[in-house]
Motif scaffolding. Sequence first.
Motif, short mmCIF file in Angstrom:
data_model
loop_
_atom_site.label_atom_id
_atom_site.label_comp_id
_atom_site.label_asym_id
_atom_site.label_seq_id
_atom_site.Cartn_x
_atom_site.Cartn_y
_atom_site.Cartn_z
N LYS A 1 2.70 9.40 2.65
CA LYS A 1 2.39 9.21 1.23
C LYS A 1 2.90 10.39 0.42
N GLN A 2 3.16 11.51 1.10
CA GLN A 2 3.71 12.71 0.49
C GLN A 2 4.32 13.55 1.61
N PRO A 3 5.22 14.49 1.30
CA PRO A 3 5.74 15.35 2.36
C PRO A 3 4.58 16.05 3.09
N ALA A 4 4.72 16.19 4.40
CA ALA A 4 3.67 16.80 5.23
C ALA A 4 3.94 18.29 5.41
N PRO A 5 2.87 19.08 5.62
CA PRO A 5 3.09 20.50 5.89
C PRO A 5 3.83 20.67 7.22
N CYS A 6 4.71 21.63 7.26
CA CYS A 6 5.41 21.95 8.51
C CYS A 6 4.37 22.51 9.48
N PRO A 7 4.38 22.07 10.75
CA PRO A 7 3.38 22.57 11.70
C PRO A 7 3.47 24.09 11.89
N ASP A 8 2.34 24.71 12.13
CA ASP A 8 2.31 26.16 12.40
C ASP A 8 3.23 26.48 13.57
N GLY A 9 3.99 27.55 13.45
CA GLY A 9 4.88 27.98 14.51
C GLY A 9 6.23 27.28 14.50
N TYR A 10 6.48 26.49 13.46
CA TYR A 10 7.73 25.74 13.35
C TYR A 10 8.40 26.00 12.01
N ILE B 1 6.87 -2.79 4.67
CA ILE B 1 7.63 -1.98 5.62
C ILE B 1 7.12 -0.55 5.57
N GLU B 2 6.83 0.02 6.75
CA GLU B 2 6.34 1.40 6.79
C GLU B 2 7.42 2.34 6.26
N CYS B 3 7.01 3.32 5.48
CA CYS B 3 7.94 4.29 4.91
C CYS B 3 8.67 4.99 6.07
N PRO B 4 10.01 5.03 6.06
CA PRO B 4 10.76 5.61 7.18
C PRO B 4 10.80 7.14 7.14
N ARG B 5 11.23 7.72 8.25
CA ARG B 5 11.43 9.18 8.31
C ARG B 5 12.40 9.60 7.22
N GLY B 6 12.13 10.78 6.63
CA GLY B 6 12.99 11.30 5.58
C GLY B 6 12.62 10.80 4.19
N TYR B 7 11.60 9.93 4.13
CA TYR B 7 11.17 9.34 2.86
C TYR B 7 9.64 9.42 2.75
N TYR B 8 9.14 9.19 1.55
CA TYR B 8 7.70 9.06 1.35
C TYR B 8 7.44 7.97 0.34
N GLU C 1 0.83 -1.21 0.00
CA GLU C 1 0.00 0.00 0.00
C GLU C 1 0.86 1.26 0.00
N ALA C 2 0.28 2.38 -0.46
CA ALA C 2 0.93 3.68 -0.35
C ALA C 2 1.21 3.93 1.13
N GLY C 3 2.34 4.57 1.42
CA GLY C 3 2.77 4.78 2.80
C GLY C 3 3.71 3.67 3.27
N TYR C 4 3.86 2.64 2.41
CA TYR C 4 4.73 1.50 2.70
C TYR C 4 5.52 1.14 1.44
N PHE C 5 6.58 0.37 1.63
CA PHE C 5 7.27 -0.26 0.51
C PHE C 5 7.45 -1.72 0.88
N CYS C 6 7.70 -2.56 -0.11
CA CYS C 6 7.80 -4.00 0.15
C CYS C 6 9.12 -4.55 -0.36
N GLN C 7 9.73 -5.40 0.46
CA GLN C 7 10.94 -6.12 0.06
C GLN C 7 10.78 -7.56 0.50
N GLY D 1 2.69 -0.53 -4.37
CA GLY D 1 3.62 -1.39 -5.08
C GLY D 1 5.07 -0.95 -5.11
N LEU D 2 5.47 -0.02 -4.26
CA LEU D 2 6.88 0.43 -4.27
C LEU D 2 7.79 -0.63 -3.66
#
Length: 82
Positions: A50-59, A15-22, A4-10, A27-28
């Motif tokens: 599944k895509q880069p997230a918006p930076c939180p307000d105030g950060y 495997i859940e998509c790790p920090r720093g990646y999307y 599924e999107a948000g994951y990759f498979c090996q 099927g990735l």
Amino acid sequence: SVCEAGYFCQNGIQIECPRGYYCPTDGLSLPLRCAFDPTHLTTCFEEGLKQPAPCPDGYICYAPHLPPIAAAPGSALVEVQE
């Protein structure tokens, strides 16, 4: 089963998509590295994106793999139109 999107498979393991990646699509076999955002308005400091997230307000989000940093009081980020 399709990964599924948000994951990759090996080797058939999802495997859940790790920090720093999307992982934007199903099927990735490898996650996609988040690009540096010169506007500092997005972050990839979450897992399962599944895509880069918006930076939180105030950060400020300096790098996609680092946690958002609290902005100095009275500062403001504005989106630059190119």
